[in-house]
Design a protein around this motif. Sequence first.
Motif, PDB file in Angstrom:
ATOM      1  N   ALA A  32       0.736  -1.318   0.052  1.00 24.02           N
ATOM      2  CA  ALA A  32      -0.174   0.037  -0.096  1.00 24.02           C
ATOM      3  C   ALA A  32       1.001   1.229   0.130  1.00 24.02           C
ATOM      4  O   ALA A  32       1.445   1.551   1.063  1.00 24.02           O
ATOM      5  CB  ALA A  32      -0.837  -0.024   1.395  1.00 24.02           C
ATOM      6  N   SER A  33       1.049   1.937  -1.060  1.00 22.60           N
ATOM      7  CA  SER A  33       2.178   3.041  -1.304  1.00 22.60           C
ATOM      8  C   SER A  33       1.093   4.439  -1.016  1.00 22.60           C
ATOM      9  O   SER A  33      -0.010   4.605  -1.180  1.00 22.60           O
ATOM     10  CB  SER A  33       2.712   2.953  -2.630  1.00 22.60           C
ATOM     11  N   MET A  34       2.078   5.129  -0.142  1.00 23.49           N
ATOM     12  CA  MET A  34       1.830   6.414   0.085  1.00 23.49           C
ATOM     13  C   MET A  34       2.921   7.360   0.250  1.00 23.49           C
ATOM     14  O   MET A  34       4.111   6.800   0.300  1.00 23.49           O
ATOM     15  CB  MET A  34       0.965   6.533   1.371  1.00 23.49           C
ATOM     16  N   ARG A  35       2.781   8.532   0.278  1.00 25.06           N
ATOM     17  CA  ARG A  35       3.884   9.620   0.463  1.00 25.06           C
ATOM     18  C   ARG A  35       4.018   9.824   1.947  1.00 25.06           C
ATOM     19  O   ARG A  35       3.125   9.406   2.618  1.00 25.06           O
ATOM     20  CB  ARG A  35       3.683  11.135  -0.163  1.00 25.06           C
ATOM     21  N   ASP A  36       5.320  10.128   2.199  1.00 25.28           N
ATOM     22  CA  ASP A  36       5.431  10.587   3.678  1.00 25.28           C
ATOM     23  C   ASP A  36       5.175   9.594   4.759  1.00 25.28           C
ATOM     24  O   ASP A  36       4.330  10.084   5.595  1.00 25.28           O
ATOM     25  CB  ASP A  36       5.053  11.953   3.660  1.00 25.28           C
ATOM     26  N   ILE A  37       5.690   8.396   4.717  1.00 25.93           N
ATOM     27  CA  ILE A  37       5.052   7.326   5.719  1.00 25.93           C
ATOM     28  C   ILE A  37       5.811   7.416   7.270  1.00 25.93           C
ATOM     29  O   ILE A  37       5.256   6.841   8.074  1.00 25.93           O
ATOM     30  CB  ILE A  37       5.310   5.892   5.624  1.00 25.93           C
ATOM     31  N   ALA A  38       6.652   8.353   7.177  1.00 29.10           N
ATOM     32  CA  ALA A  38       7.432   8.845   8.414  1.00 29.10           C
ATOM     33  C   ALA A  38       6.907  10.238   8.892  1.00 29.10           C
ATOM     34  O   ALA A  38       7.078  10.235   9.954  1.00 29.10           O
ATOM     35  CB  ALA A  38       8.864   8.660   8.271  1.00 29.10           C
TER      36      ALA A  38
END
Length: 72
Positions: A32-38
């Motif tokens: 499940a991709s997304m930006r800015d997981i941190a």
Amino acid sequence: MTNQTVLITGASSGFGQMIAEQLARVGHTVHASMRDIAGRNAERAEAYADLSDREGIDLRAVEMDVRSQDSV
């Protein structure tokens, strides 16, 4: 049905989130991709990890920005 590996873009909310969770629940390995997981999506990434552990499904949050060739 054969287990497939699936990549869902935009999985931090909305249809992407619903599709990612459902495909994992029926037995697929889901990235499940997304930006800015941190940062701004850290809560969603953690929720996916918790859901994966709780339900014994293979749902993985991955960092990706589809607007960036280097990220992809």
